[in-house]
Design a protein around this motif. Structure first.
Motif, mmCIF file in Angstrom:
data_model
loop_
_atom_site.group_PDB
_atom_site.id
_atom_site.type_symbol
_atom_site.label_atom_id
_atom_site.label_comp_id
_atom_site.label_asym_id
_atom_site.label_seq_id
_atom_site.Cartn_x
_atom_site.Cartn_y
_atom_site.Cartn_z
ATOM 1 N N SER A 1 -10.331 6.161 7.543
ATOM 2 C CA SER A 1 -9.299 5.133 7.435
ATOM 3 C C SER A 1 -8.854 4.619 8.802
ATOM 4 O O SER A 1 -8.690 3.413 8.994
ATOM 5 N N PHE B 1 -1.712 3.592 3.741
ATOM 6 C CA PHE B 1 -2.453 4.749 3.242
ATOM 7 C C PHE B 1 -2.416 5.911 4.226
ATOM 8 O O PHE B 1 -2.217 7.068 3.839
ATOM 9 N N GLY C 1 -6.801 7.132 -3.568
ATOM 10 C CA GLY C 1 -6.048 6.331 -2.608
ATOM 11 C C GLY C 1 -6.624 4.935 -2.440
ATOM 12 O O GLY C 1 -5.896 3.993 -2.100
ATOM 13 N N ILE D 1 0.824 3.821 -3.214
ATOM 14 C CA ILE D 1 0.337 5.181 -3.009
ATOM 15 C C ILE D 1 1.468 6.191 -3.207
ATOM 16 O O ILE D 1 1.234 7.307 -3.695
ATOM 17 N N ILE E 1 -5.041 0.863 -1.821
ATOM 18 C CA ILE E 1 -5.492 -0.097 -0.810
ATOM 19 C C ILE E 1 -5.977 -1.381 -1.478
ATOM 20 O O ILE E 1 -5.653 -2.494 -1.040
ATOM 21 N N ASN F 1 -1.933 10.263 4.307
ATOM 22 C CA ASN F 1 -3.185 11.008 4.435
ATOM 23 C C ASN F 1 -3.298 11.813 5.719
ATOM 24 O O ASN F 1 -4.127 12.729 5.799
ATOM 25 N N SER G 1 0.827 -1.204 0.000
ATOM 26 C CA SER G 1 0.000 0.000 0.000
ATOM 27 C C SER G 1 0.862 1.254 0.000
ATOM 28 O O SER G 1 0.628 2.192 -0.777
#
Length: 379
Positions: free
Chosen positions: A166, A202, A49, A15, A53, A206, A11
């Protein structure tokens, strides 16, 4: 635990690629509308995003036989079932043309696929009279589809602040993985850990300063997999109370139900009409704003992130006790009731401008704020 580590690594790297190549796909991956009703961000970043994932979940599931002895067939089927819901969300992220009704129908399609391919059907709610009806297969399938589609959309409703949906999802998947371990259900545990890892990769991009957003695709993917793992836990293990599933998902579920009640019953508006009256929106506007200069873009980003911290803490009221006492109907039911009481109490206090001082971050208590709806103009 290798699922978690592998999912995290995949991930994070995928990303990273999305973020570093943002200029090449900005035309379709970024949302330049920063001023609509539910927008609370300072600048545009990629809203895809969820693709990172999803790729991490698929890669981890395919690679799992390298370190695990069990079959990954059921996990691959689960990811296959997620395709309609996930694809509709990604399509909305890049085109802004997919209506809420179409996305809801796609969520129903994913739920039906899971019912047929995984036998993921809820046949009990621990109420004898209702359980008799749910044992009638079409009724059980219909009830399961409704609950699955509802939770799929509910996760999307709580999305909108840095790390909010998330991190809440990480806590829920962590709880599911723990309970699956307690009942020796390794397939569910491995998928839950995979999602925790993928979400961890992620979140680093973020929160607190976003370089990528979850997007509708990511939110629908998380909500669907979350719902299906809970359905499978309940269907396979009679010692897992239905109230466990309700308790750990109570934040997105109650936010959705309360929003429908508020819009339809109190205000007479369509249930899917966007507004700024979600609890997380009120926290952002009336609590996290205190002590900050609204013209300072960096401080506005921090306000966004502080809002998520408040909501994480609130969600623990349901998730924490339900995880610790997962096999107790009384405790899991009590956790749900406690969350509802805390949510409504906080909501009413904020609306009436009676927010408890202990909820304010240090240094905010002495900042005077005028009427809550009198905010800085964007014009």
């Amino acid at each position: 635990m290798l699922n978690l580590a592998f999912g995290f690594t995949c991930s994070f790297l995928i990303i990273l690629l999305i973020v570093r190549s943002a200029g090449k796909h900005a035309l379709f991956s970024m949302d330049g509308d920063l001023h609509s009703v539910q927008k609370n961000h300072v600048y545009a970043v990629p809203r895809i995003g969820g693709i990172g994932i999803a790729c991490a979940a698929v890669a981890t599931t395919i690679a799992e036989p390298l370190w695990a002895t069990g079959s990954n067939y059921a996990s691959l089927l689960l990811l296959l079932c997620a395709v309609p819901a996930f694809a509709s969300g990604v399509a909305e992220d890049v085109t802004k043309l997919v209506s809420p009704r179409i996305r809801l129908l796609c969520a129903f399609a994913s739920a039906l696929m899971a019912c047929l391919l995984l036998n993921a059907v809820v046949t009990r709610v621990d109420v004898p009279m209702i359980d008799q009806w749910l044992r009638v297969l079409p009724l059980g399938i219909g009830f399961t589809m409704l609950g699955t589609a509802g939770l799929t959309n509910a996760v999307n409703i709580i999305d909108g602040f840095n790390g909010l949906a998330s991190v809440v999802a990480m806590m829920i998947f962590g709880s599911i993985g723990y309970v699956a371990y307690q009942v020796n259900d390794w397939p569910i545990m491995s998928m839950a850990l995979t999602m925790v890892g993928a979400l961890g990769g992620f979140v680093l991009w973020n929160f607190p300063t976003p370089s990528v957003f979850l997007g509708d695709g990511g939110a629908y993917l998380l909500g669907f997999i979350m719902a299906e793992l809970l359905v499978l836990l309940i269907a396979r293990h009679p010692n897992v109370p239905v109230w466990y599933a309700v308790s750990i998902a109570i934040y997105p579920v109650f936010e959705t139900l309360f929003s429908i009640y508020r819009r339809r019953i109190l205000h007479g508006k369509p249930a899917d009409e966007p507004d700024r009256l979600h609890l997380h929106s009120l926290v952002y506007r009336r609590i996290a704003r205190r002590g900050y200069d609204p013209a300072n873009l960096r401080q506005k980003t921090l306000r966004n992130s502080y809002t998520s911290i408040y909501m994480w803490a609130l969600s623990v009221i349901g998730i924490g006790p339900a995880t610790l006492f997962w096999d107790s109907r009384f405790a899991t039911f009590g956790a749900s009731v406690l969350f509802v009481l805390a949510y409504t109490r906080l909501y009413i206090a904020i609306v009436r401008l009676r927010t408890p001082r202990w909820l304010l971050f240090p240094g905010h208590q002495h900042t005077r704020v005028t009427a809550p709806d009198v905010e800085q103009s964007r014009h």
